[in-house]
Design a protein around this motif. Structure first.
Motif, PDB file in Angstrom:
ATOM      1  N   SER A 135       0.845  -1.195   0.000  1.00 19.36           N
ATOM      2  CA  SER A 135       0.000   0.000   0.000  1.00 19.36           C
ATOM      3  C   SER A 135       0.877   1.240   0.000  1.00 19.36           C
ATOM      4  CB  SER A 135      -0.941   0.019   1.217  1.00 19.36           C
ATOM      5  OG  SER A 135      -0.240   0.230   2.418  1.00 19.36           O
ATOM      6  N   GLU A 136       0.243   2.371  -0.328  1.00 21.73           N
ATOM      7  CA  GLU A 136       0.900   3.674  -0.482  1.00 21.73           C
ATOM      8  C   GLU A 136       1.916   3.671  -1.616  1.00 21.73           C
ATOM      9  OE1 GLU A 136       1.893   6.276   2.629  1.00 21.73           O
ATOM     10  OE2 GLU A 136       0.259   5.640   3.944  1.00 21.73           O
ATOM     11  N   VAL A 137       1.527   3.057  -2.736  1.00 20.67           N
ATOM     12  CA  VAL A 137       2.317   3.155  -3.965  1.00 20.67           C
ATOM     13  C   VAL A 137       1.554   4.054  -4.934  1.00 20.67           C
ATOM     14  CG1 VAL A 137       3.406   0.913  -3.657  1.00 20.67           C
ATOM     15  CG2 VAL A 137       1.288   1.055  -4.963  1.00 20.67           C
ATOM     16  N   SER A 138       2.278   4.877  -5.668  1.00 18.42           N
ATOM     17  CA  SER A 138       1.648   5.828  -6.573  1.00 18.42           C
ATOM     18  C   SER A 138       1.982   5.475  -8.021  1.00 18.42           C
ATOM     19  CB  SER A 138       2.110   7.257  -6.262  1.00 18.42           C
ATOM     20  OG  SER A 138       1.426   8.184  -7.077  1.00 18.42           O
ATOM     21  N   GLY A 139       1.077   4.729  -8.651  1.00 21.76           N
ATOM     22  CA  GLY A 139       1.254   4.394 -10.055  1.00 21.76           C
ATOM     23  C   GLY A 139       2.054   3.118 -10.270  1.00 21.76           C
ATOM     24  N   LYS A 140       1.938   2.578 -11.468  1.00 25.50           N
ATOM     25  CA  LYS A 140       2.584   1.301 -11.780  1.00 25.50           C
ATOM     26  C   LYS A 140       4.085   1.434 -12.005  1.00 25.50           C
ATOM     27  CE  LYS A 140       1.887  -2.819 -14.619  1.00 25.50           C
ATOM     28  NZ  LYS A 140       1.104  -3.430 -15.725  1.00 25.50           N
ATOM     29  N   LYS A 141       4.539   2.617 -12.442  1.00 29.52           N
ATOM     30  CA  LYS A 141       5.956   2.777 -12.769  1.00 29.52           C
ATOM     31  C   LYS A 141       6.847   2.520 -11.564  1.00 29.52           C
ATOM     32  CE  LYS A 141       9.433   4.041 -15.445  1.00 29.52           C
ATOM     33  NZ  LYS A 141      10.571   3.992 -14.509  1.00 29.52           N
ATOM     34  N   VAL A 142       6.432   2.942 -10.372  1.00 27.76           N
ATOM     35  CA  VAL A 142       7.265   2.715  -9.184  1.00 27.76           C
ATOM     36  C   VAL A 142       7.403   1.224  -8.910  1.00 27.76           C
ATOM     37  CG1 VAL A 142       6.693   4.963  -8.201  1.00 27.76           C
ATOM     38  CG2 VAL A 142       5.333   2.950  -7.542  1.00 27.76           C
ATOM     39  N   LEU A 143       6.363   0.457  -9.215  1.00 27.39           N
ATOM     40  CA  LEU A 143       6.409  -0.986  -9.018  1.00 27.39           C
ATOM     41  C   LEU A 143       7.311  -1.647 -10.054  1.00 27.39           C
ATOM     42  CD1 LEU A 143       2.591  -1.407  -8.415  1.00 27.39           C
ATOM     43  CD2 LEU A 143       4.361  -1.601  -6.664  1.00 27.39           C
ATOM     44  N   GLU A 144       7.243  -1.148 -11.290  1.00 30.26           N
ATOM     45  CA  GLU A 144       8.121  -1.674 -12.335  1.00 30.26           C
ATOM     46  C   GLU A 144       9.588  -1.422 -11.994  1.00 30.26           C
ATOM     47  OE1 GLU A 144       5.050  -1.134 -16.128  1.00 30.26           O
ATOM     48  OE2 GLU A 144       6.488   0.445 -15.636  1.00 30.26           O
ATOM     49  N   ASP A 145       9.873  -0.256 -11.434  1.00 29.08           N
ATOM     50  CA  ASP A 145      11.244   0.041 -11.014  1.00 29.08           C
ATOM     51  C   ASP A 145      11.666  -0.847  -9.849  1.00 29.08           C
ATOM     52  OD1 ASP A 145      11.365   1.995 -12.944  1.00 29.08           O
ATOM     53  OD2 ASP A 145      11.057   3.675 -11.562  1.00 29.08           O
ATOM     54  N   LEU A 146      10.738  -1.113  -8.929  1.00 21.41           N
ATOM     55  CA  LEU A 146      11.056  -1.912  -7.746  1.00 21.41           C
ATOM     56  C   LEU A 146      11.379  -3.354  -8.103  1.00 21.41           C
ATOM     57  CD1 LEU A 146      11.189  -2.249  -4.648  1.00 21.41           C
ATOM     58  CD2 LEU A 146       8.714  -2.676  -4.691  1.00 21.41           C
ATOM     59  N   VAL A 147      10.574  -3.994  -8.956  1.00 31.26           N
ATOM     60  CA  VAL A 147      10.769  -5.420  -9.217  1.00 31.26           C
ATOM     61  C   VAL A 147      12.001  -5.696 -10.075  1.00 31.26           C
ATOM     62  CG1 VAL A 147       8.337  -5.992  -8.924  1.00 31.26           C
ATOM     63  CG2 VAL A 147       9.190  -5.419 -11.209  1.00 31.26           C
ATOM     64  N   GLN A 148      12.599  -4.653 -10.648  1.00 32.37           N
ATOM     65  CA  GLN A 148      13.847  -4.852 -11.385  1.00 32.37           C
ATOM     66  C   GLN A 148      15.040  -5.041 -10.448  1.00 32.37           C
ATOM     67  OE1 GLN A 148      14.532  -1.789 -14.335  1.00 32.37           O
ATOM     68  NE2 GLN A 148      12.445  -1.925 -15.110  1.00 32.37           N
ATOM     69  N   LEU A 149      14.883  -4.608  -9.207  1.00 34.97           N
ATOM     70  CA  LEU A 149      15.987  -4.647  -8.251  1.00 34.97           C
ATOM     71  C   LEU A 149      16.093  -6.017  -7.588  1.00 34.97           C
ATOM     72  CD1 LEU A 149      15.359  -1.206  -6.486  1.00 34.97           C
ATOM     73  CD2 LEU A 149      16.899  -1.673  -8.405  1.00 34.97           C
TER      74      LEU A 149
END
Length: 321
Positions: free
Chosen positions: A66-80
């Motif tokens: 929770s408290e994620v803003s938009g899909k792009k932040v998730l795409e950046d996160l799962v690359q790590l």
């Protein structure tokens, strides 16, 4: 064994564009939220899951956020690391005023998404400036783990600010979600509800949701026991709170289930905890008011451990003497 986790990651926003004027409002509402702070935040959140992996020998196969803003932040996160692009994303943009959503990450090697939807809620606006007021959606996903189908709900209920003006909204949302959950359990489906409920496990709303109309107890909340023994996932001034919880249908407490409940935990690793004298042992947050601390989140993640039933065939010795 498998892990299923939930984590309120505290304002995971993309960097704010440079304002055209000093008084221009920022998207995030955070002070000087730039590229450097954003990348540090991503690394911090990824590091939390690396620590979970080191402690438990594996990553959660499902992660509610929770408290994620938009899909792009998730795409950046799962690359790590430790995700390494091996995790999929289920996310919908909600109409929340703060532009924060809930989301789900899942191990693509273990989980198949059968269906998903955002369950939206609309309320009359108290100020009458607009026709309605919105809040964060509840994410619903139907997933398949091997031959087991699981219904997952992920929620971030309205906050307790302003003398808890949002309490009627939380009651309404929980009632609506409970109806869906009970329909599923009556059809002998497996159900998991996780999230930041902005209420503790012993609050009336969260106790009530565990029971069906006439069928007795339909769900279990293992975080009730943790809260009763003084375990907390977040804090408000001097008060310890356990708003972050994972609720499971009774089917997960049967030994013949493919996945069965083994334990619940608040992940309070020392590396993600504050060492300050006044706030020692609490989550090391990203901001304290407008002051940037560079920490992880103002919440600790929570997770449940699910034991996996072995295939009976695996126990048969096929070797010949």
């Amino acid at each position: 064994m498998e892990l299923l986790s939930f984590y309120n990651v505290e304002n995971l926003f993309l960097p704010d564009p440079k304002p055209r004027h000093k008084l221009d409002p920022t998207i995030s509402g955070l002070r000087s939220w730039d590229e450097r702070k954003y990348k540090n935040k991503l690394q911090k959140i990824a590091h939390v899951f690396q620590l979970i992996k080191e402690q438990n020998g594996m990553l959660p196969f499902i992660v509610g956020l929770s408290e994620v803003s938009g899909k792009k932040v998730l795409e950046d996160l799962v690359q790590l690391q430790p995700f390494n692009s091996e995790y999929g994303i289920v996310h919908y943009n909600s109409m929340d005023d703060r532009k924060v959503d809930v989301a789900m990450l899942y191990d693509k090697k273990k989980v198949e998404i059968i269906d998903s939807e955002a369950i939206a809620f609309f309320f009359e606006n108290e100020n009458k400036n607009t026709e309605y007021k919105t809040t964060r959606d509840v994410l619903y996903a139907v997933v398949k783990y091997e031959e087991m189908v699981i219904n997952v709900f992920i929620a971030h209920l309205p906050s307790k600010r302003d003398k808890d003006i949002n309490k009627p909204k939380r009651i309404f949302i929980l009632n609506e979600i409970q109806k869906r959950m009970l329909d599923l359990t009556q059809a002998e489906e497996h159900v998991i509800l996780c999230g930041d409920f902005n209420e503790n496990p012993d609050d009336e709303n969260l106790v009530k949701i565990l029971y069906g109309n006439a069928q007795g107890k339909a769900f279990e909340n293992p975080f009730q026991q943790l809260f009763s023994t003084g375990n907390y996932s977040t804090f408000h001034y001097k008060s310890g709170l356990l708003f972050d919880q994972i609720i499971l249908s009774e089917s997960f407490f049967k030994k013949d289930n493919m996945l069965s409940f083994q334990g619940a935990e608040i992940f309070r690793h020392e590396k993600i905890s504050s060492r300050d004298k006044k706030s020692g042992g609490r989550p090391l947050r990203t901001y304290s008011g407008t002051r940037y601390l560079g920490g992880y989140s103002d919440h600790f993640p929570v997770f449940v451990t699910l034991g996996k039933m072995q295939n009976k065939c695996e126990n048969i010795n096929l070797s010949r003497e």
